[in-house]
Design a protein around this motif. Sequence first.
Motif, PDB file in Angstrom:
ATOM      1  N   ARG A  36       6.901  10.227  -4.404  1.00 18.38           N
ATOM      2  CA  ARG A  36       8.265  10.905  -4.214  1.00 18.38           C
ATOM      3  C   ARG A  36       8.561  11.005  -2.892  1.00 18.38           C
ATOM      4  O   ARG A  36       7.657  11.440  -1.911  1.00 18.38           O
ATOM      5  CB  ARG A  36       8.283  12.388  -5.132  1.00 18.38           C
ATOM      6  CG  ARG A  36       9.480  13.125  -4.975  1.00 18.38           C
ATOM      7  CD  ARG A  36       9.309  14.240  -5.877  1.00 18.38           C
ATOM      8  NE  ARG A  36       8.163  15.305  -5.696  1.00 18.38           N
ATOM      9  CZ  ARG A  36       8.586  16.304  -5.498  1.00 18.38           C
ATOM     10  NH1 ARG A  36       9.641  16.836  -5.101  1.00 18.38           N
ATOM     11  NH2 ARG A  36       7.527  17.193  -5.176  1.00 18.38           N
ATOM     12  N   GLY A  37       9.632  10.537  -2.338  1.00 19.98           N
ATOM     13  CA  GLY A  37      10.174  10.639  -0.904  1.00 19.98           C
ATOM     14  C   GLY A  37      10.858   9.633  -0.551  1.00 19.98           C
ATOM     15  O   GLY A  37      11.491   8.842  -1.365  1.00 19.98           O
ATOM     16  N   MET A  38      10.530   9.399   0.901  1.00 19.45           N
ATOM     17  CA  MET A  38      11.293   8.182   1.468  1.00 19.45           C
ATOM     18  C   MET A  38      10.517   7.559   2.337  1.00 19.45           C
ATOM     19  O   MET A  38       9.766   8.291   3.090  1.00 19.45           O
ATOM     20  CB  MET A  38      12.772   8.376   2.015  1.00 19.45           C
ATOM     21  CG  MET A  38      13.361   7.417   2.405  1.00 19.45           C
ATOM     22  SD  MET A  38      14.995   7.742   3.370  1.00 19.45           S
ATOM     23  CE  MET A  38      14.379   8.670   4.766  1.00 19.45           C
ATOM     24  N   ASP A  92      12.688   0.844  -4.017  1.00 20.60           N
ATOM     25  CA  ASP A  92      13.880   0.445  -4.036  1.00 20.60           C
ATOM     26  C   ASP A  92      14.181   0.557  -2.579  1.00 20.60           C
ATOM     27  O   ASP A  92      13.824   1.468  -1.583  1.00 20.60           O
ATOM     28  CB  ASP A  92      14.843   1.143  -4.610  1.00 20.60           C
ATOM     29  CG  ASP A  92      14.687   1.157  -6.048  1.00 20.60           C
ATOM     30  OD1 ASP A  92      14.332   0.232  -6.742  1.00 20.60           O
ATOM     31  OD2 ASP A  92      15.209   2.200  -7.142  1.00 20.60           O
ATOM     32  N   VAL A  93      14.851  -0.620  -1.859  1.00 23.36           N
ATOM     33  CA  VAL A  93      15.722  -0.372  -0.775  1.00 23.36           C
ATOM     34  C   VAL A  93      16.987   0.059  -0.650  1.00 23.36           C
ATOM     35  O   VAL A  93      18.006  -0.292  -1.247  1.00 23.36           O
ATOM     36  CB  VAL A  93      15.878  -1.852   0.035  1.00 23.36           C
ATOM     37  CG1 VAL A  93      16.341  -1.971   1.414  1.00 23.36           C
ATOM     38  CG2 VAL A  93      14.704  -2.619  -0.313  1.00 23.36           C
ATOM     39  N   VAL A 115      16.568  -0.857  11.106  1.00 19.44           N
ATOM     40  CA  VAL A 115      16.271   0.291  10.250  1.00 19.44           C
ATOM     41  C   VAL A 115      16.348  -0.006   8.643  1.00 19.44           C
ATOM     42  O   VAL A 115      17.276  -0.411   8.164  1.00 19.44           O
ATOM     43  CB  VAL A 115      17.027   1.751  10.692  1.00 19.44           C
ATOM     44  CG1 VAL A 115      16.133   2.848   9.895  1.00 19.44           C
ATOM     45  CG2 VAL A 115      17.003   1.840  12.205  1.00 19.44           C
ATOM     46  N   ILE A 116      15.159   0.331   8.217  1.00 18.91           N
ATOM     47  CA  ILE A 116      15.073   0.034   6.526  1.00 18.91           C
ATOM     48  C   ILE A 116      14.443   1.228   6.000  1.00 18.91           C
ATOM     49  O   ILE A 116      13.509   1.852   6.447  1.00 18.91           O
ATOM     50  CB  ILE A 116      14.303  -1.326   6.385  1.00 18.91           C
ATOM     51  CG1 ILE A 116      14.429  -1.620   4.726  1.00 18.91           C
ATOM     52  CG2 ILE A 116      12.677  -1.334   6.638  1.00 18.91           C
ATOM     53  CD1 ILE A 116      14.136  -3.002   4.593  1.00 18.91           C
ATOM     54  N   ALA A 117      15.188   1.534   4.691  1.00 21.86           N
ATOM     55  CA  ALA A 117      14.763   2.852   4.143  1.00 21.86           C
ATOM     56  C   ALA A 117      14.379   2.520   2.621  1.00 21.86           C
ATOM     57  O   ALA A 117      14.927   1.515   2.073  1.00 21.86           O
ATOM     58  CB  ALA A 117      15.902   3.773   3.855  1.00 21.86           C
ATOM     59  N   LEU A 118      13.076   2.948   2.127  1.00 24.98           N
ATOM     60  CA  LEU A 118      12.690   2.639   0.866  1.00 24.98           C
ATOM     61  C   LEU A 118      12.230   3.986   0.055  1.00 24.98           C
ATOM     62  O   LEU A 118      11.861   4.877   0.694  1.00 24.98           O
ATOM     63  CB  LEU A 118      11.243   1.891   1.128  1.00 24.98           C
ATOM     64  CG  LEU A 118      11.312   0.471   1.987  1.00 24.98           C
ATOM     65  CD1 LEU A 118       9.636   0.018   2.403  1.00 24.98           C
ATOM     66  CD2 LEU A 118      12.174  -0.477   1.665  1.00 24.98           C
ATOM     67  N   THR A 119      12.484   3.860  -1.048  1.00 23.81           N
ATOM     68  CA  THR A 119      12.243   4.925  -2.063  1.00 23.81           C
ATOM     69  C   THR A 119      11.236   4.258  -3.319  1.00 23.81           C
ATOM     70  O   THR A 119      11.791   3.363  -3.521  1.00 23.81           O
ATOM     71  CB  THR A 119      13.375   5.816  -2.430  1.00 23.81           C
ATOM     72  OG1 THR A 119      14.182   4.912  -3.374  1.00 23.81           O
ATOM     73  CG2 THR A 119      14.052   6.333  -1.222  1.00 23.81           C
ATOM     74  N   PRO A 120      10.660   5.309  -3.816  1.00 24.80           N
ATOM     75  CA  PRO A 120      10.096   5.050  -5.311  1.00 24.80           C
ATOM     76  C   PRO A 120      11.140   4.690  -6.186  1.00 24.80           C
ATOM     77  O   PRO A 120      12.466   5.204  -5.981  1.00 24.80           O
ATOM     78  CB  PRO A 120       9.161   6.028  -5.722  1.00 24.80           C
ATOM     79  CG  PRO A 120       9.173   6.861  -4.571  1.00 24.80           C
ATOM     80  CD  PRO A 120      10.001   6.615  -3.764  1.00 24.80           C
ATOM     81  N   SER A 121      11.175   3.508  -6.994  1.00 27.41           N
ATOM     82  CA  SER A 121      12.101   2.903  -7.805  1.00 27.41           C
ATOM     83  C   SER A 121      13.088   4.283  -8.855  1.00 27.41           C
ATOM     84  O   SER A 121      12.253   5.064  -9.403  1.00 27.41           O
ATOM     85  CB  SER A 121      11.771   2.197  -9.039  1.00 27.41           C
ATOM     86  OG  SER A 121      12.894   1.820  -9.798  1.00 27.41           O
ATOM     87  N   GLY A 122      14.182   4.331  -8.347  1.00 25.10           N
ATOM     88  CA  GLY A 122      15.212   5.467  -8.828  1.00 25.10           C
ATOM     89  C   GLY A 122      15.116   6.705  -7.938  1.00 25.10           C
ATOM     90  O   GLY A 122      15.864   7.555  -8.156  1.00 25.10           O
ATOM     91  N   GLY A 123      14.384   6.529  -7.058  1.00 19.87           N
ATOM     92  CA  GLY A 123      14.156   8.001  -5.975  1.00 19.87           C
ATOM     93  C   GLY A 123      15.453   8.088  -5.251  1.00 19.87           C
ATOM     94  O   GLY A 123      15.453   9.240  -4.861  1.00 19.87           O
ATOM     95  N   GLY A 124      16.312   6.908  -5.216  1.00 13.18           N
ATOM     96  CA  GLY A 124      17.581   7.090  -4.066  1.00 13.18           C
ATOM     97  C   GLY A 124      18.650   7.526  -4.960  1.00 13.18           C
ATOM     98  O   GLY A 124      19.904   7.432  -4.644  1.00 13.18           O
ATOM     99  N   THR A 139       0.900  -1.258  -0.164  1.00 14.51           N
ATOM    100  CA  THR A 139       0.088  -0.072   0.048  1.00 14.51           C
ATOM    101  C   THR A 139       0.658   1.170   0.024  1.00 14.51           C
ATOM    102  O   THR A 139       0.581   2.381  -0.688  1.00 14.51           O
ATOM    103  CB  THR A 139      -0.828  -0.048   1.379  1.00 14.51           C
ATOM    104  OG1 THR A 139      -1.910  -1.162   1.035  1.00 14.51           O
ATOM    105  CG2 THR A 139      -1.667   1.244   1.361  1.00 14.51           C
ATOM    106  N   ILE A 140       1.862   1.335   0.857  1.00 17.21           N
ATOM    107  CA  ILE A 140       2.977   2.403   0.765  1.00 17.21           C
ATOM    108  C   ILE A 140       3.399   2.546  -0.516  1.00 17.21           C
ATOM    109  O   ILE A 140       3.668   3.764  -1.050  1.00 17.21           O
ATOM    110  CB  ILE A 140       3.993   2.271   1.768  1.00 17.21           C
ATOM    111  CG1 ILE A 140       3.463   2.030   3.330  1.00 17.21           C
ATOM    112  CG2 ILE A 140       5.248   3.323   1.651  1.00 17.21           C
ATOM    113  CD1 ILE A 140       2.797   3.104   3.867  1.00 17.21           C
ATOM    114  N   ALA A 141       3.857   1.438  -1.181  1.00 14.89           N
ATOM    115  CA  ALA A 141       4.411   1.457  -2.569  1.00 14.89           C
ATOM    116  C   ALA A 141       3.461   2.235  -3.614  1.00 14.89           C
ATOM    117  O   ALA A 141       3.786   2.958  -4.345  1.00 14.89           O
ATOM    118  CB  ALA A 141       4.855   0.212  -2.890  1.00 14.89           C
ATOM    119  N   ASP A 142       2.230   1.756  -3.385  1.00 14.95           N
ATOM    120  CA  ASP A 142       1.113   2.294  -4.356  1.00 14.95           C
ATOM    121  C   ASP A 142       0.704   3.831  -4.113  1.00 14.95           C
ATOM    122  O   ASP A 142       0.661   4.590  -5.003  1.00 14.95           O
ATOM    123  CB  ASP A 142      -0.206   1.277  -4.000  1.00 14.95           C
ATOM    124  CG  ASP A 142      -0.056   0.051  -4.482  1.00 14.95           C
ATOM    125  OD1 ASP A 142       0.399  -0.212  -5.432  1.00 14.95           O
ATOM    126  OD2 ASP A 142      -1.003  -0.645  -4.070  1.00 14.95           O
TER     127      ASP A 142
END
Length: 380
Positions: free
Chosen positions: A243-245, A308-309, A354-363, A236-239
Amino acid sequence: MGDNRRVNAPFVNQPGSVASPLTARILTAIDAAGGQMSFERFMSMALYEPGFGYYAAGTPKFGHFPSQGSDFVTAPELTPLFARALARQVAQALAATGTQEVWEFGAGSGALAAELIAELDALGQPVARYTIVDLPGELRARQRERLAAFGDRVRWAEVLPDRIEGVLLGNEILDAIPVTPLARVGGVWHERVVVRAGDGFAWADRPTTLRPPLDVPGEHDYCTEVHPQTEAFVRTIADRLVRGMALFIDYGFPEAEYYHPQRHMGTLVAHRAHQVDDEVLDRPGEKDITAHVNFTGVALAAQDAGLDVIGYTSQGRFLINLGLVELSQGADPRERSRMQMLVHEHEMGELFKVIALTPSGGGAGWVPIGFAHGDRTHRL
């Protein structure tokens, strides 16, 4: 369930006692469902049933001591140094992604929000809006009181919009998402469900096609959990996150450690008055119920859904990378002692990840400073 049912360790009320309103509701729901209830639903009712669940009722939960009526302490409640360090990561993420809003899931007493907003202001990276995603009730009232000084910069939401731009935070939120317990008994896997036992509850096992994501070697009896609702939450978060993290901090393990053959009792526990027990069916609504997080499952669900992780490490390493030790130099001895609890490997420093996720390419083009050293993404 017929002859396949195996009932264990019933939790019944003491003679002469009266079942609580929440217990009565759950018993009624079990009867209506034909005599059994998934543990996912039991845990959801025990924690979130409006007006009666643990997080929906007006009882103290967070604090340093049982004498305060609290059941556990979280890092933001332990010391403001946690939020001051975390603010450095949030400030970098806001700047790197060109966003201006923070979303916090399950804000508790509001301690993290209050310190974080103030520290972001001090760092010159103020948030235009701080949105708390939480249930209405007593906790929200406490949050409103604590955060009143920030005016309309703070708002509350019960559902997520279709599009989110900003930094999403979840500190000890994933562990409170209902899980599905599994038990291998005599070499056969079962789903562990809840049945009535008089005016209380008991476990019962029913055969299932569900399996842990890894084979667990050996033939010994083995209890564990799988996390379909956590993985659905991450999707759901991914959907929504365009933009962001998203940053999640919680206790847990990568998959190989979570489903280690020696971890045969699972991770499902209850918390009350700063004590931990495994009687998670006892007195629903009066205890917190949690399970450790399978961070590999979180990472795979995120990747499958388009995120992306961009970082994964221990809480201790994350906070040290953010300068927690330096921040504590001017603190009094009590605060420095509490800071040590956040990073020490025998306290919260290693158990919490701790885990960080961004939309694909956002990192692309930036490395989160909290993961600059000691990143463990390769171990997921």
